[in-house]
Write a protein that holds these residues in place. Structure first.
Motif, PDB file in Angstrom:
ATOM      1  N   GLY A  62      -5.596 -32.842 -12.787  1.00 43.76           N
ATOM      2  CA  GLY A  62      -4.383 -32.270 -13.356  1.00 43.76           C
ATOM      3  C   GLY A  62      -4.615 -30.876 -13.889  1.00 43.76           C
ATOM      4  O   GLY A  62      -5.705 -30.315 -13.782  1.00 43.76           O
ATOM      5  N   GLY A  63      -3.567 -30.319 -14.462  1.00 40.99           N
ATOM      6  CA  GLY A  63      -3.677 -29.002 -15.051  1.00 40.99           C
ATOM      7  C   GLY A  63      -2.314 -28.453 -15.414  1.00 40.99           C
ATOM      8  O   GLY A  63      -1.277 -28.980 -14.992  1.00 40.99           O
ATOM      9  N   SER A  64      -2.326 -27.393 -16.200  1.00 41.98           N
ATOM     10  CA  SER A  64      -1.086 -26.700 -16.531  1.00 41.98           C
ATOM     11  C   SER A  64      -1.411 -25.276 -16.974  1.00 41.98           C
ATOM     12  O   SER A  64      -2.506 -25.009 -17.469  1.00 41.98           O
ATOM     13  N   PHE A  65      -0.439 -24.389 -16.758  1.00 46.39           N
ATOM     14  CA  PHE A  65      -0.612 -22.981 -17.085  1.00 46.39           C
ATOM     15  C   PHE A  65       0.676 -22.411 -17.628  1.00 46.39           C
ATOM     16  O   PHE A  65       1.757 -22.777 -17.180  1.00 46.39           O
ATOM     17  N   VAL A 106       2.993 -26.814 -13.990  1.00 46.75           N
ATOM     18  CA  VAL A 106       2.445 -28.100 -14.433  1.00 46.75           C
ATOM     19  C   VAL A 106       2.124 -28.919 -13.190  1.00 46.75           C
ATOM     20  O   VAL A 106       3.013 -29.206 -12.381  1.00 46.75           O
ATOM     21  N   PHE A 107       0.859 -29.297 -13.032  1.00 48.09           N
ATOM     22  CA  PHE A 107       0.447 -30.103 -11.888  1.00 48.09           C
ATOM     23  C   PHE A 107       1.103 -31.482 -11.971  1.00 48.09           C
ATOM     24  O   PHE A 107       1.111 -32.109 -13.029  1.00 48.09           O
ATOM     25  N   THR A 108       1.642 -31.954 -10.844  1.00 50.89           N
ATOM     26  CA  THR A 108       2.229 -33.295 -10.779  1.00 50.89           C
ATOM     27  C   THR A 108       1.454 -34.218  -9.853  1.00 50.89           C
ATOM     28  O   THR A 108       1.565 -35.427  -9.968  1.00 50.89           O
ATOM     29  N   ASP A 109       0.671 -33.655  -8.935  1.00 48.08           N
ATOM     30  CA  ASP A 109      -0.109 -34.467  -8.001  1.00 48.08           C
ATOM     31  C   ASP A 109      -1.299 -33.650  -7.515  1.00 48.08           C
ATOM     32  O   ASP A 109      -1.144 -32.467  -7.182  1.00 48.08           O
ATOM     33  N   VAL A 110      -2.469 -34.258  -7.486  1.00 44.36           N
ATOM     34  CA  VAL A 110      -3.678 -33.593  -7.019  1.00 44.36           C
ATOM     35  C   VAL A 110      -4.361 -34.514  -6.024  1.00 44.36           C
ATOM     36  O   VAL A 110      -4.655 -35.671  -6.343  1.00 44.36           O
ATOM     37  N   LYS A 111      -4.589 -34.015  -4.809  1.00 45.34           N
ATOM     38  CA  LYS A 111      -5.267 -34.802  -3.768  1.00 45.34           C
ATOM     39  C   LYS A 111      -6.501 -34.057  -3.307  1.00 45.34           C
ATOM     40  O   LYS A 111      -6.422 -32.881  -2.926  1.00 45.34           O
ATOM     41  N   LYS A 115     -14.900 -31.698  -0.152  1.00 44.93           N
ATOM     42  CA  LYS A 115     -15.770 -31.436  -1.298  1.00 44.93           C
ATOM     43  C   LYS A 115     -15.302 -30.149  -1.976  1.00 44.93           C
ATOM     44  O   LYS A 115     -15.229 -29.105  -1.348  1.00 44.93           O
ATOM     45  N   ASN A 116     -14.942 -30.251  -3.232  1.00 51.44           N
ATOM     46  CA  ASN A 116     -14.509 -29.124  -4.060  1.00 51.44           C
ATOM     47  C   ASN A 116     -13.144 -28.547  -3.704  1.00 51.44           C
ATOM     48  O   ASN A 116     -12.757 -27.521  -4.252  1.00 51.44           O
ATOM     49  N   SER A 117     -12.408 -29.146  -2.780  1.00 58.12           N
ATOM     50  CA  SER A 117     -11.099 -28.591  -2.407  1.00 58.12           C
ATOM     51  C   SER A 117      -9.993 -29.618  -2.626  1.00 58.12           C
ATOM     52  O   SER A 117     -10.200 -30.821  -2.444  1.00 58.12           O
ATOM     53  N   TYR A 118      -8.814 -29.098  -3.005  1.00 61.61           N
ATOM     54  CA  TYR A 118      -7.699 -29.951  -3.384  1.00 61.61           C
ATOM     55  C   TYR A 118      -6.385 -29.390  -2.863  1.00 61.61           C
ATOM     56  O   TYR A 118      -6.231 -28.168  -2.735  1.00 61.61           O
ATOM     57  N   GLU A 119      -5.448 -30.298  -2.613  1.00 61.86           N
ATOM     58  CA  GLU A 119      -4.060 -29.919  -2.401  1.00 61.86           C
ATOM     59  C   GLU A 119      -3.331 -30.307  -3.683  1.00 61.86           C
ATOM     60  O   GLU A 119      -3.352 -31.466  -4.086  1.00 61.86           O
ATOM     61  N   VAL A 120      -2.734 -29.309  -4.317  1.00 60.85           N
ATOM     62  CA  VAL A 120      -2.089 -29.522  -5.608  1.00 60.85           C
ATOM     63  C   VAL A 120      -0.587 -29.310  -5.451  1.00 60.85           C
ATOM     64  O   VAL A 120      -0.148 -28.348  -4.831  1.00 60.85           O
ATOM     65  N   THR A 121       0.183 -30.220  -6.013  1.00 59.28           N
ATOM     66  CA  THR A 121       1.630 -30.048  -6.117  1.00 59.28           C
ATOM     67  C   THR A 121       1.941 -29.941  -7.601  1.00 59.28           C
ATOM     68  O   THR A 121       1.372 -30.661  -8.419  1.00 59.28           O
ATOM     69  N   HIS A 131      11.042 -25.624  -9.631  1.00 59.81           N
ATOM     70  CA  HIS A 131      10.959 -26.158  -8.272  1.00 59.81           C
ATOM     71  C   HIS A 131       9.510 -26.577  -8.003  1.00 59.81           C
ATOM     72  O   HIS A 131       8.583 -25.979  -8.561  1.00 59.81           O
ATOM     73  N   PRO A 132       9.309 -27.554  -7.131  1.00 62.12           N
ATOM     74  CA  PRO A 132       7.937 -27.933  -6.781  1.00 62.12           C
ATOM     75  C   PRO A 132       7.293 -26.896  -5.857  1.00 62.12           C
ATOM     76  O   PRO A 132       7.982 -26.273  -5.041  1.00 62.12           O
ATOM     77  N   VAL A 133       6.000 -26.707  -6.030  1.00 62.52           N
ATOM     78  CA  VAL A 133       5.198 -25.873  -5.134  1.00 62.52           C
ATOM     79  C   VAL A 133       3.945 -26.654  -4.769  1.00 62.52           C
ATOM     80  O   VAL A 133       3.458 -27.460  -5.560  1.00 62.52           O
ATOM     81  N   THR A 134       3.445 -26.429  -3.581  1.00 62.73           N
ATOM     82  CA  THR A 134       2.198 -27.047  -3.135  1.00 62.73           C
ATOM     83  C   THR A 134       1.254 -25.934  -2.719  1.00 62.73           C
ATOM     84  O   THR A 134       1.671 -24.979  -2.047  1.00 62.73           O
TER      85      THR A 134
END
Length: 185
Positions: A62-65, A106-111, A115-121, A131-134
């Motif tokens: 997760g995360g937020s900024f 604000v992160f809502t989903d992290v996949k 290794k060390n890489s993620y798709e974040v929504t 609005h959502p961003v990925t």
């Protein structure tokens, strides 16, 4: 049924307790933007007001900024032209920073995608519109990088947009702009 609920609540509590929030080191991190128009592009920076990434062990979860929009400025111009562009970006034509001094992600989903890489929504809020961003994010040790494409027309940032105005010809400013974040925590 009560016993199953207690077990699930206990499991959720254990999972949550393993989460570790790591604050972003604002002075060591940088967020750059790049906007495009028919006749070229401009680029600059925006300061992070606050932010964190959340981990379960070494896995991003997760995360937020919060971004300080009053700091938006160009880095490809100087002098009078820089002052004019910076002022215009802060005006109601673009981000209206007097009324909307911050933006938020604000992160809502992290996949995990490797290794060390993620798709974040996440939910991105600009000018009180969400609005959502990925996007993709990479994490290495105490550093992270993220690359986002943002469609400004979704956030009522209309100036020079062919989505709202006709006959702009070579005055068109494209709706999508890039955000590149180099973060340290």
């Amino acid at each position: 049924m009560k016993r199953l609920t207690v077990i699930l609540v206990a499991f959720a509590t254990v999972t949550t307790m393993n989460a570790q929030k790591k604050d972003i080191k604002k002075d060591d991190s940088q967020v750059q933007w790049k906007g495009y128009k028919v006749t070229g592009s401009h680029e600059g920076t925006i300061a992070i007001q606050s932010g964190n990434l959340v981990f379960d062990g070494e896995t991003l979860t997760g995360g937020s900024f919060v971004m300080d929009m009053t700091t938006i400025g160009s880095t490809d111009l100087s002098g009078e032209y820089k002052g004019k562009l910076d002022g215009h970006l802060k005006s109601d034509d673009f981000f209206g920073v007097e009324k909307y001094p911050t933006s938020q992600l604000v992160f809502t989903d992290v996949k995990a995608t490797g290794k060390n890489s993620y798709e974040v929504t996440g939910d991105l809020t600009i000018k009180s519109t969400t609005h959502p961003v990925t996007f993709t994010m990479s994490v290495y040790g105490s550093k992270a990088t993220a690359n986002l494409k943002v469609d400004r027309s979704k956030y009522d940032v209309r100036y020079g947009s062919s989505s709202f105005f006709d006959n702009l010809q070579d005055k068109v400013i494209y709706d999508e702009f890039d955000i590149i974040a180099d973060l340290q925590f």
